[in-house]
Design a protein around this motif. Structure first.
Motif, short mmCIF file in Angstrom:
data_model
loop_
_atom_site.label_atom_id
_atom_site.label_comp_id
_atom_site.label_asym_id
_atom_site.label_seq_id
_atom_site.Cartn_x
_atom_site.Cartn_y
_atom_site.Cartn_z
N CYS A 198 1.80 -33.72 5.25
CA CYS A 198 2.06 -32.40 4.67
C CYS A 198 1.68 -31.30 5.66
CB CYS A 198 1.23 -32.20 3.40
SG CYS A 198 1.82 -33.16 2.02
N CYS A 199 2.44 -30.20 5.60
CA CYS A 199 2.13 -29.03 6.42
C CYS A 199 0.84 -28.40 5.90
CB CYS A 199 3.29 -28.04 6.33
SG CYS A 199 2.88 -26.36 6.84
N GLY A 200 -0.10 -28.14 6.79
CA GLY A 200 -1.39 -27.57 6.39
C GLY A 200 -1.30 -26.11 5.99
N ASN A 201 -0.16 -25.48 6.24
CA ASN A 201 -0.02 -24.07 5.89
C ASN A 201 0.57 -23.90 4.49
OD1 ASN A 201 -0.20 -21.24 6.60
ND2 ASN A 201 2.04 -21.28 6.63
N CYS A 202 1.60 -24.68 4.17
CA CYS A 202 2.25 -24.51 2.85
C CYS A 202 2.12 -25.75 1.97
CB CYS A 202 3.72 -24.14 3.02
SG CYS A 202 4.71 -25.50 3.67
N TYR A 203 1.55 -26.81 2.50
CA TYR A 203 1.30 -28.06 1.75
C TYR A 203 2.56 -28.77 1.28
CZ TYR A 203 -3.24 -25.92 2.02
OH TYR A 203 -4.37 -25.30 2.51
N VAL A 221 8.95 -27.21 13.70
CA VAL A 221 8.61 -26.09 12.82
C VAL A 221 8.80 -26.54 11.37
CG1 VAL A 221 9.43 -23.81 12.09
CG2 VAL A 221 9.14 -24.30 14.51
N CYS A 222 7.84 -26.22 10.51
CA CYS A 222 7.91 -26.63 9.10
C CYS A 222 9.16 -26.07 8.45
CB CYS A 222 6.66 -26.14 8.36
SG CYS A 222 6.76 -26.36 6.57
N GLY A 223 9.92 -26.95 7.76
CA GLY A 223 11.16 -26.53 7.12
C GLY A 223 10.92 -25.57 5.96
N SER A 224 9.74 -25.60 5.37
CA SER A 224 9.47 -24.73 4.22
C SER A 224 8.91 -23.37 4.63
CB SER A 224 8.46 -25.38 3.28
OG SER A 224 8.90 -26.63 2.88
N CYS A 225 7.88 -23.38 5.47
CA CYS A 225 7.20 -22.10 5.75
C CYS A 225 7.41 -21.61 7.18
CB CYS A 225 5.71 -22.21 5.45
SG CYS A 225 4.78 -23.15 6.64
N GLY A 226 7.98 -22.45 8.04
CA GLY A 226 8.27 -21.99 9.39
C GLY A 226 7.09 -22.03 10.34
ZN LIG Z 1 4.76 -25.28 5.99
#
Ligand SMILES: [Zn+2]
Length: 233
Positions: A198-203, A221-226
């Motif tokens: 999981c992305c640590g910024n947006c989970y 780059v995270c697909g959800s939060c960039g």
């Molecule tokens: Zn993210």
């Protein structure tokens, strides 16, 4: 590859430190303003109280004037008692004197009460004055502390900014453009440390392919939060 991941991790930490210091610097003027507002409040309370006392004094002085004028009238009527031509006239004057003496006695009581009220208000004014002095001393202390804190935070800020420049130099050239774009827009939230896929910024969960890219040091780059992703330790 390991180097890239370490650089990303360092950069994330540095951006977090920068955000922390910036937040603390931003709080400095707020502390100062709060302290200044307290002094202003104390000044207003004291000046309002002084206004009330002044009004009470004026009212008491007016009542004293009425008292004196009435006392003069009484003296005048007492003098006229001796020159009365008839018993009726004498009695009328006597009655007038009696009723005015009663009125003055009541008014004296009122004036006494008014001065007691003024005394009470003055005690409250003294307390407000103490509060004002305390708030002024507090402002002085806060000003000194805030100035010292700002100076020390600025030193920290410069050190961390220099850490940032050194770490940025280690960033591979293909990362630089995206890194600059994302960090200038989002600061510490430009990075996501991947944990449990999981992305640590947006989970949000990331794909196995993305995880593979992250681990091989590709710009991902995270697909959800960039956020720019890097693996957790
Ligand atoms: Zn993210």
């Amino acid at each position: 590859m390991t180097t890239v991941l370490n650089v990303l991790r360092d950069l994330h930490r540095i951006h977090q430190q920068l955000a922390d210091i910036q937040g603390r610097l931003d709080r400095c003027p707020k502390l100062l303003h709060a302290s200044q507002a307290k002094v202003k409040q104390a000044e207003t309370a004291l000046s309002d109280k002084k206004g009330v006392i002044q009004q009470l004094h004026l009212a008491a002085k007016e009542q004293e004037l009425v008292l004196e004028e009435r006392a003069a009238k009484i003296t005048d009527r007492q003098a006229r008692l001796k020159e009365c031509a008839s018993n009726k006239e004498y009695q009328t004057l006597k009655d007038e004197i009696q009723s005015e003496e009663q009125a003055n006695s009541d008014l004296s009581d009122q004036i006494l009460l008014a001065y007691e009220a003024i005394d009470q208000q003055q005690e409250q004014a003294a307390e407000l004055e103490t509060k004002l002095i305390e708030s002024q001393q507090e402002l002085e202390t806060t000003t000194t502390q805030v100035t010292e804190r700002e100076a020390s935070l600025k030193v920290d800020l410069e050190r961390i900014q220099s850490d940032l420049s050194s770490s940025e130099k280690e960033l591979p050239s293909e990362f630089v453009g995206e890194y600059k774009r994302i960090t200038s827009a989002r600061g510490e939230e430009a990075f996501g440390e991947v944990a449990n896929n999981c992305c640590g910024n947006c989970y949000q969960q990331i794909t196995a392919q993305m995880m593979n890219d992250v681990l091989t040091g590709k710009l991902t780059v995270c697909g959800s939060c960039g956020a720019i992703l890097y693996p957790g330790e």
